[in-house]
Design an enzyme around this catalytic site. Structure first.
Site, short mmCIF file in Angstrom:
data_model
loop_
_atom_site.label_atom_id
_atom_site.label_comp_id
_atom_site.label_asym_id
_atom_site.label_seq_id
_atom_site.Cartn_x
_atom_site.Cartn_y
_atom_site.Cartn_z
N GLY A 23 0.82 -1.21 0.00
CA GLY A 23 0.00 0.00 0.00
C GLY A 23 0.85 1.26 0.00
N ARG A 27 7.15 1.74 1.48
CA ARG A 27 7.42 0.31 1.59
C ARG A 27 7.85 -0.25 0.22
NH1 ARG A 27 3.39 -2.13 5.09
NH2 ARG A 27 4.72 -1.22 6.69
N ARG A 46 2.03 11.45 -8.14
CA ARG A 46 1.41 11.47 -6.80
C ARG A 46 2.26 10.76 -5.73
NH1 ARG A 46 -4.57 12.33 -6.51
NH2 ARG A 46 -5.04 13.23 -8.53
N ARG A 90 -0.63 -8.37 -4.13
CA ARG A 90 -0.70 -7.35 -3.07
C ARG A 90 -0.02 -7.90 -1.83
NH1 ARG A 90 -2.48 -3.90 0.62
NH2 ARG A 90 -3.81 -4.63 2.29
N SER A 93 -0.89 -5.07 5.27
CA SER A 93 -1.12 -5.40 6.67
C SER A 93 -2.61 -5.67 6.86
CB SER A 93 -0.68 -4.23 7.56
OG SER A 93 -1.47 -3.10 7.27
N ASP A 208 -2.25 -5.97 13.69
CA ASP A 208 -3.00 -5.72 14.93
C ASP A 208 -4.11 -6.75 15.01
OD1 ASP A 208 -3.74 -3.50 12.74
OD2 ASP A 208 -5.58 -4.16 13.71
N ARG A 221 6.97 -3.38 12.33
CA ARG A 221 6.32 -3.83 11.10
C ARG A 221 7.31 -3.95 9.96
NH1 ARG A 221 1.47 0.19 10.97
NH2 ARG A 221 1.10 -0.13 13.16
N1 HPA Z 1 -8.77 -2.38 9.50
C1 HPA Z 1 -8.57 -2.24 8.20
N2 HPA Z 1 -7.40 -2.41 7.62
C2 HPA Z 1 -6.36 -2.75 8.39
C3 HPA Z 1 -6.50 -2.93 9.75
C4 HPA Z 1 -7.78 -2.73 10.34
O1 HPA Z 1 -7.97 -2.86 11.55
N3 HPA Z 1 -5.29 -3.25 10.24
C5 HPA Z 1 -4.43 -3.28 9.21
N4 HPA Z 1 -5.08 -2.99 8.07
#
Ligand code: HPA
Length: 237
Positions: A23, A27, A46, A90, A93, A208, A221
């Site tokens: 994303g 990175r 951009r 892709r 996270s 998370d 991360r």
């Molecule tokens: N929500 C949406 N996208 C995410 C999250 C989340 O809690 N954590 C990492 N990407």
């Protein structure tokens, strides 16, 4: 129709057949600086950086997607349709919906469930589950096995909303649809691949967990995410 409104490369050959898509543009730069040789940048419109280089002598591109379905929808469509890209992997996270997916675990999205209107608006598709490409998934599973990196192969939730007023909604999405984690892009990527006859997969690292409330720091991360990068980089040809 190149260059496109969002990618400035004037030559299709500057982009490899396989593009890894994190994303975050930084990175993308991290992956290139850490793993690739012979690097040439093909996009900075951009600040959505795109690069092509070689991984152990084999060619591959890396380009950021930005956050959310509208953003990955634009970049993946232009890469597939106008730059003849065949495979997009892709790497991102995700937030775990169950304690079974632990911080830093890697998930390969078998398919993505979403309440989003992306697919309906894009092509009239009414379904709410879209698969990643099975052959591409099989290659990634093999590479993960060869590298000795354990992966979960599961359904994920692609959400348009990061901050929900009703935090506990995730429990219902887990129970009703079997989504083990949430991210914000895969459903649109899988849809574009399907309508354009191309291949897409999504590898995620748990950053998370909504069930256990655990979170990682941004420094942690960067390092932990290298496992999924190594799996995806094996797609270089
Ligand atoms: N929500 C949406 N996208 C995410 C999250 C989340 O809690 N954590 C990492 N990407």
């Amino acid at each position: 129709m190149i260059p496109t409104p969002h990618i400035e490369s004037k030559n299709k050959d500057e982009i490899a057949k396989t593009v890894i898509m994190p994303g975050d543009p930084l990175r993308a730069k991290f992956i290139v600086d850490t793993f690739l040789a012979d690097v040439k940048q093909f996009n900075k419109v951009r600040n959505v950086f795109g690069y092509t280089g070689t991984y152990r002598g084999r060619r591959i591109s890396v380009m950021a997607s930005g956050m959310g379905m509208p953003s990955i929808g634009i970049y993946s469509y232009e890469l597939y349709k106008f730059y003849d890209v065949e495979n997009i992997v892709r790497i991102g996270s995700c937030g775990g919906y169950t304690p079974e997916v632990k911080l830093y675990d890697v998930i390969l999205a078998k398919d993505a469930w979403s309440e989003s209107s992306y697919a309906k608006v894009q092509s009239g598709y009414e379904g709410d589950i879209i698969e990643g490409t099975p052959e591409l998934n099989r290659s990634l599973i093999n590479y993960a096995n060869e590298l000795g990196i354990p992966i979960h192969i599961e359904r994920i939730h692609t959400s348009d909303v990061f901050y929900r007023e009703n935090f506990d909604e995730y429990k219902e999405i887990y129970e009703k649809y079997g989504c083990v984690a949430v991210e914000m892009e895969a459903f649109a990527l899988f849809h574009n691949a399907k309508v354009l006859g191309r291949n897409a997969s999504c590898l995620l690292t748990v950053s998370d967990n909504l069930a256990t409330k655990e979170i990682t720091t941004s420094e942690e991360r960067q390092n932990a995410f290298t496992n999924m990068m190594k799996i995806a980089l094996e797609m270089a040809e």
